[in-house]
Design a protein around this motif. Structure first.
Motif, mmCIF file in Angstrom:
data_model
loop_
_atom_site.group_PDB
_atom_site.id
_atom_site.type_symbol
_atom_site.label_atom_id
_atom_site.label_comp_id
_atom_site.label_asym_id
_atom_site.label_seq_id
_atom_site.Cartn_x
_atom_site.Cartn_y
_atom_site.Cartn_z
ATOM 1 N N GLY A 40 5.189 7.584 1.277
ATOM 2 C CA GLY A 40 5.644 6.501 0.418
ATOM 3 C C GLY A 40 5.841 6.953 -1.012
ATOM 4 N N LYS A 41 5.970 5.983 -1.890
ATOM 5 C CA LYS A 41 6.151 6.298 -3.298
ATOM 6 C C LYS A 41 4.838 6.564 -4.020
ATOM 7 C CE LYS A 41 10.542 4.066 -3.849
ATOM 8 N NZ LYS A 41 11.434 3.573 -4.867
ATOM 9 N N THR A 42 3.716 6.109 -3.428
ATOM 10 C CA THR A 42 2.400 6.400 -3.999
ATOM 11 C C THR A 42 1.462 6.816 -2.871
ATOM 12 O OG1 THR A 42 1.556 4.150 -3.771
ATOM 13 C CG2 THR A 42 2.685 4.676 -5.832
ATOM 14 N N GLY A 43 0.445 7.565 -3.218
ATOM 15 C CA GLY A 43 -0.528 7.985 -2.223
ATOM 16 C C GLY A 43 -1.212 9.264 -2.647
ATOM 17 N N LYS A 44 -1.707 10.008 -1.659
ATOM 18 C CA LYS A 44 -2.354 11.292 -1.901
ATOM 19 C C LYS A 44 -1.789 12.315 -0.937
ATOM 20 C CE LYS A 44 -6.801 9.910 -3.731
ATOM 21 N NZ LYS A 44 -8.250 10.026 -3.612
ATOM 22 N N PHE A 45 -1.660 13.543 -1.404
ATOM 23 C CA PHE A 45 -1.251 14.658 -0.577
ATOM 24 C C PHE A 45 -2.176 15.816 -0.897
ATOM 25 C CE2 PHE A 45 1.417 18.430 0.229
ATOM 26 C CZ PHE A 45 1.612 18.240 1.588
ATOM 27 N N LEU A 46 -2.847 16.333 0.119
ATOM 28 C CA LEU A 46 -3.855 17.381 -0.070
ATOM 29 C C LEU A 46 -4.935 16.940 -1.051
ATOM 30 C CD1 LEU A 46 -1.553 20.542 -0.187
ATOM 31 C CD2 LEU A 46 -2.838 19.652 1.759
ATOM 32 N N ILE A 100 -4.599 15.125 -3.687
ATOM 33 C CA ILE A 100 -4.109 14.948 -5.061
ATOM 34 C C ILE A 100 -3.174 13.739 -5.084
ATOM 35 C CG2 ILE A 100 -2.830 16.019 -6.951
ATOM 36 C CD1 ILE A 100 -3.724 18.728 -5.800
ATOM 37 N N PRO A 101 -3.399 12.804 -6.027
ATOM 38 C CA PRO A 101 -2.578 11.585 -6.056
ATOM 39 C C PRO A 101 -1.156 11.851 -6.548
ATOM 40 C CG PRO A 101 -4.065 11.606 -7.916
ATOM 41 C CD PRO A 101 -4.411 12.803 -7.086
ATOM 42 N N TYR A 102 -0.239 11.016 -6.070
ATOM 43 C CA TYR A 102 1.129 11.063 -6.568
ATOM 44 C C TYR A 102 1.655 9.643 -6.729
ATOM 45 C CZ TYR A 102 2.494 10.286 -1.692
ATOM 46 O OH TYR A 102 2.637 9.772 -0.439
ATOM 47 N N ASP A 103 2.611 9.493 -7.629
ATOM 48 C CA ASP A 103 3.255 8.199 -7.883
ATOM 49 C C ASP A 103 4.692 8.477 -8.300
ATOM 50 O OD1 ASP A 103 4.083 5.674 -8.715
ATOM 51 O OD2 ASP A 103 2.137 5.178 -9.575
ATOM 52 N N TRP A 104 5.637 8.138 -7.437
ATOM 53 C CA TRP A 104 7.047 8.397 -7.692
ATOM 54 C C TRP A 104 7.819 7.119 -8.039
ATOM 55 C CZ3 TRP A 104 7.419 13.123 -8.859
ATOM 56 C CH2 TRP A 104 6.671 14.088 -8.192
ATOM 57 N N ARG A 105 7.089 6.021 -8.349
ATOM 58 C CA ARG A 105 7.765 4.789 -8.767
ATOM 59 C C ARG A 105 8.330 4.976 -10.174
ATOM 60 N NH1 ARG A 105 2.878 0.761 -8.307
ATOM 61 N NH2 ARG A 105 1.971 2.562 -9.329
ATOM 62 N N PRO A 106 9.362 4.204 -10.537
ATOM 63 C CA PRO A 106 9.860 4.277 -11.914
ATOM 64 C C PRO A 106 8.720 3.985 -12.901
ATOM 65 C CG PRO A 106 11.382 3.027 -10.550
ATOM 66 C CD PRO A 106 10.149 3.281 -9.714
ATOM 67 N N LEU A 107 8.680 4.758 -13.959
ATOM 68 C CA LEU A 107 7.617 4.641 -14.959
ATOM 69 C C LEU A 107 7.731 3.331 -15.729
ATOM 70 C CD1 LEU A 107 5.256 6.137 -16.264
ATOM 71 C CD2 LEU A 107 6.881 7.142 -17.849
ATOM 72 N N THR A 108 6.584 2.698 -15.963
ATOM 73 C CA THR A 108 6.538 1.499 -16.805
ATOM 74 C C THR A 108 5.562 1.751 -17.951
ATOM 75 O OG1 THR A 108 4.707 0.474 -15.609
ATOM 76 C CG2 THR A 108 6.936 -0.014 -14.811
ATOM 77 N N GLY A 109 5.770 1.074 -19.051
ATOM 78 C CA GLY A 109 4.874 1.207 -20.193
ATOM 79 C C GLY A 109 3.461 0.753 -19.867
ATOM 80 N N GLU A 110 3.346 -0.289 -19.074
ATOM 81 C CA GLU A 110 2.028 -0.809 -18.702
ATOM 82 C C GLU A 110 1.242 0.209 -17.881
ATOM 83 O OE1 GLU A 110 -1.152 -3.213 -18.784
ATOM 84 O OE2 GLU A 110 0.723 -3.585 -19.844
ATOM 85 N N GLY A 162 4.572 11.240 -11.123
ATOM 86 C CA GLY A 162 4.491 12.606 -10.620
ATOM 87 C C GLY A 162 3.280 12.824 -9.751
ATOM 88 N N TRP A 163 2.888 14.086 -9.665
ATOM 89 C CA TRP A 163 1.813 14.515 -8.781
ATOM 90 C C TRP A 163 0.707 15.136 -9.608
ATOM 91 C CZ3 TRP A 163 1.199 19.624 -5.940
ATOM 92 C CH2 TRP A 163 0.324 19.508 -4.871
ATOM 93 N N GLY A 164 -0.521 14.663 -9.467
ATOM 94 C CA GLY A 164 -1.644 15.230 -10.205
ATOM 95 C C GLY A 164 -2.418 14.173 -10.968
ATOM 96 N N PHE A 165 -2.963 14.596 -12.104
ATOM 97 C CA PHE A 165 -3.838 13.733 -12.878
ATOM 98 C C PHE A 165 -3.405 13.676 -14.336
ATOM 99 C CE2 PHE A 165 -6.343 15.207 -9.310
ATOM 100 C CZ PHE A 165 -6.959 14.051 -8.885
ATOM 101 N N ASP A 166 -3.670 12.542 -14.977
ATOM 102 C CA ASP A 166 -3.526 12.358 -16.414
ATOM 103 C C ASP A 166 -4.926 12.240 -17.008
ATOM 104 O OD1 ASP A 166 -0.744 12.307 -16.784
ATOM 105 O OD2 ASP A 166 -0.609 10.203 -16.229
ATOM 106 N N VAL A 167 -5.020 12.336 -18.316
ATOM 107 C CA VAL A 167 -6.293 12.178 -19.019
ATOM 108 C C VAL A 167 -6.340 10.788 -19.635
ATOM 109 C CG1 VAL A 167 -7.714 13.007 -20.932
ATOM 110 C CG2 VAL A 167 -6.493 14.643 -19.505
ATOM 111 N N ASN A 168 -7.447 10.085 -19.418
ATOM 112 C CA ASN A 168 -7.689 8.789 -20.038
ATOM 113 C C ASN A 168 -8.296 9.082 -21.412
ATOM 114 O OD1 ASN A 168 -8.473 6.254 -20.817
ATOM 115 N ND2 ASN A 168 -9.667 5.802 -18.989
ATOM 116 N N PHE A 169 -7.454 9.093 -22.448
ATOM 117 C CA PHE A 169 -7.896 9.487 -23.775
ATOM 118 C C PHE A 169 -8.936 8.539 -24.365
ATOM 119 C CE2 PHE A 169 -3.963 11.848 -23.314
ATOM 120 C CZ PHE A 169 -4.370 13.096 -23.741
#
Length: 63
Positions: A3-9, A11-21, A42-49
């Motif tokens: 799908g457009k979101t989930g995990k592979f190996l 590692i999370p991924y999200d291929w939906r169009p980006l939103t500001g929220e 994309g695929w991977g992780f972001d940092v919660n600043f």
């Protein structure tokens, strides 16, 4: 990876169009206890600043 979101190996991924929220919820969210959040796009992780800088959300303050 079906799908457009989930995990592979694991590692999370999200291929939906980006939103500001969603970007804000992944990069600056003092209510989320995680330091590393799934990428907003994309695929991977972001940092919660907010967590990196020691900010705490409303629930943490006992309000």
């Amino acid at each position: 990876m079906g799908g457009k979101t989930g995990k592979f190996l694991g590692i999370p991924y999200d291929w939906r169009p980006l939103t500001g929220e969603r970007l804000k919820s992944r990069w600056w969210n003092p209510d989320d206890p995680r330091l590393f959040t799934p990428k907003a796009l994309g695929w991977g992780f972001d940092v919660n600043f907010a967590r990196l800088l020691g900010r705490k959300g409303k629930d943490s303050e006992g309000v």
